[in-house]
Design an enzyme around this catalytic site. Structure first.
Site, PDB file in Angstrom:
ATOM      1  N   LEU A 354       0.817  -1.213   0.000  1.00 36.55           N
ATOM      2  CA  LEU A 354       0.000   0.000   0.000  1.00 36.55           C
ATOM      3  C   LEU A 354       0.851   1.264   0.000  1.00 36.55           C
ATOM      4  O   LEU A 354       1.980   1.285   0.521  1.00 36.55           O
ATOM      5  CB  LEU A 354      -0.926   0.011   1.214  1.00 36.55           C
ATOM      6  CG  LEU A 354      -1.796  -1.223   1.409  1.00 36.55           C
ATOM      7  CD1 LEU A 354      -2.711  -1.028   2.610  1.00 36.55           C
ATOM      8  CD2 LEU A 354      -2.597  -1.550   0.154  1.00 36.55           C
ATOM      9  N   CYS A 355       0.271   2.324  -0.532  1.00 38.23           N
ATOM     10  CA  CYS A 355       0.961   3.614  -0.606  1.00 38.23           C
ATOM     11  C   CYS A 355       0.712   4.422   0.661  1.00 38.23           C
ATOM     12  O   CYS A 355       0.187   5.549   0.619  1.00 38.23           O
ATOM     13  CB  CYS A 355       0.494   4.383  -1.839  1.00 38.23           C
ATOM     14  SG  CYS A 355       0.774   3.527  -3.389  1.00 38.23           S
ATOM     15  N   THR A 356       1.062   3.842   1.809  1.00 33.66           N
ATOM     16  CA  THR A 356       0.925   4.531   3.082  1.00 33.66           C
ATOM     17  C   THR A 356       1.926   3.949   4.068  1.00 33.66           C
ATOM     18  O   THR A 356       2.113   2.726   4.097  1.00 33.66           O
ATOM     19  CB  THR A 356      -0.502   4.410   3.653  1.00 33.66           C
ATOM     20  OG1 THR A 356      -0.520   4.869   5.009  1.00 33.66           O
ATOM     21  CG2 THR A 356      -0.988   2.974   3.612  1.00 33.66           C
ATOM     22  N   LEU A 394      -7.058   0.755  -2.434  1.00 30.79           N
ATOM     23  CA  LEU A 394      -6.251   0.609  -3.644  1.00 30.79           C
ATOM     24  C   LEU A 394      -6.760  -0.509  -4.547  1.00 30.79           C
ATOM     25  O   LEU A 394      -6.068  -0.945  -5.463  1.00 30.79           O
ATOM     26  CB  LEU A 394      -4.767   0.378  -3.304  1.00 30.79           C
ATOM     27  CG  LEU A 394      -4.067   1.512  -2.551  1.00 30.79           C
ATOM     28  CD1 LEU A 394      -2.580   1.233  -2.432  1.00 30.79           C
ATOM     29  CD2 LEU A 394      -4.291   2.850  -3.217  1.00 30.79           C
TER      30      LEU A 394
END
Length: 435
Positions: A354-356, A394
């Site tokens: 994930l982009c976190t 996502l």
């Protein structure tokens, strides 16, 4: 051989029951959840053997609503505690008799209450006087009498609970001081039959003495209500909240000590109310130890003196392990899966895709030396796994689920695909004209 011994933090790194993890991963795309049928049966059998005889156990589907697991537990002897229309349908379609189902939750919709009445379930657990009135109206319209249980928010709190559910202002249950109004209202609602009392104090309790004390307090209040209002109850649901050891320094629940402490509590209550059954509802305790989350290392990368193992499944699939909604982030049991390489352990930050930066499954965790393509397993993952995770984030989707028993494996949920993720997205013009 299952993935875990009941009270162990040590993952069997080679196989689940008789099937190597690598063989499963060759057949099922990672990430996925795998459950040991033997562990589920063993844990429930141990619970029934250790606690006082004659207790009715209800499985809380919120912990894991997979219909195959629900059927397995019901066949072992549990009823079902459901919290939504879908959970109700899962239980009914898996052959659970309506008389073995209770429906709880503070915000039940008209459709849910209607289906409860049509099915004739054991009890709708009402959580407010307003809900009692609504349910009575629905039952009257259907021409049925619906059994209910009053969920009470008592003046006392649960001891040693990680999440306190009662004894404070809560959306759950009717405050104890409002019970006179509730009983007055109930006397005017001809379509409702009072079958039970429900009190749930808190979750993840690992102290056996606290659980015994909580049960004593609940049964004492139930006895007082039965005497004061001259009511003859079918059952008292004392909740559950039995904890599972997830983290270092946690001590597993001493089930034999709990059974010994509960015996006089239960026997004393039964002497006064021999017809009334005692119900314990459990989710996590029945299913958590049986599950393992399996994810694959896509990349290994250094960053400022730390090594990151970037996996194909992260907080989107296992939000509990990532510490979503937790005040303190701690590591679930975790290990590299597969044959040993006889290599040293190394410190890793285990992340998902994930982009976190919150997508962190394991922080500063020591694992056998990893390589790209290796499998990592997170234990004690049978409860509150994908169903309590942001699987839509996502658009990765829900992971696959597998049930293993001895040398057989069964795919019990397919992973989401592009098509299944996109199918609910439509563009339909709504008719806004007045009916």
């Amino acid at each position: 051989m299952s993935a875990f011994a009941p009270d162990s933090q040590c993952i069997n790194t080679d196989r689940i029951e008789d099937i190597p993890y690598q063989l499963l991963a060759d057949k099922v795309p990672t990430p996925f959840y795998a459950y040991s049928a033997t562990q589920i049966k063993t844990d429930f059998a141990e619970l029934k053997r250790t606690l006082p005889q004659g207790i009715d156990y209800f499985y809380s589907l919120k912990a894991n609503p997979n219909k195959t697991l629900v059927a397995l537990l019901h066949q072992a002897g549990t009823g079902c505690e459901v919290c939504s229309l879908v959970e109700l349908e899962i239980a009914l379609r898996q052959g659970v008799a309506p008389g073995d189902i209770i429906f709880v939750g503070p915000g039940k919709h008209i459709n849910e209450l209607t289906q409860c009445c049509l099915a004739g379930i054991k009890a709708v657990v009402v959580e407010s006087i307003e809900e009692m009135v609504l349910l009575n109206d629905i039952a009257a319209g259907l021409g049925v009498i619906q059994s209910i249980a009053l969920r009470i928010n008592p003046d006392f709190s649960g001891e040693k609970a990680k999440l306190v559910m009662s004894g404070k202002p809560r959306q759950f249950g009717i405050d104890e001081q409002l019970l006179p109004q509730a009983f007055t209202a109930l006397g005017q609602l001809a379509q409702l039959r009072l079958a039970g009392i429900h009190i749930y104090l808190g979750t993840r309790i690992l102290d056996w003495q606290a659980l015994a004390n909580n049960t004593q307090n609940i049964l004492t209040l139930a006895a007082a209500l039965q005497q004061t209002y001259e009511i003859d109850l079918d059952f008292v649901d004392v909740g559950g909240g039995f904890g599972v050891r997830y983290f270092d320094k946690e001590k597993a629940l001493d089930l034999p000590a709990l059974g010994e402490a509960l015996l006089p509590v239960v026997n004393n209550y039964r002497q006064c109310f021999p017809r009334c059954k005692i119900v314990i509802e459990l989710g996590r305790f029945l299913i958590a130890r049986a599950g393992i989350f399996v994810t694959r290392v896509n990349y290994l990368k250094p960053s400022r003196d730390e090594w990151f193992a970037v996996c194909d499944g992260g907080a989107n699939c296992h939000g509990s392990a990532a510490g979503i909604n937790s005040l303190i982030r701690r590591n679930f049991p975790m290990a590299r899966l597969g044959p040993s390489r006889h290599s040293d352990q190394h410190r890793y930050q285990v992340t998902g895709p994930l982009c976190t930066p919150t997508d962190l499954l394991g922080e500063n965790i020591m694992l056998a030396e990893l390589r790209s393509g290796d499998l990592i397993g997170i234990g004690h993952s049978g409860a509150y796994g994908a169903s309590a995770s942001p699987v839509g984030f996502l658009s990765f989707g829900h992971p696959a689920e597998v049930l293993v028993e001895n040398d057989q494996a069964f795919l019990i949920r397919t992973a989401d695909s592009v098509d299944t993720m996109l199918a609910p997205q439509v563009c339909q013009r709504l008719s806004l004209a007045n009916a």
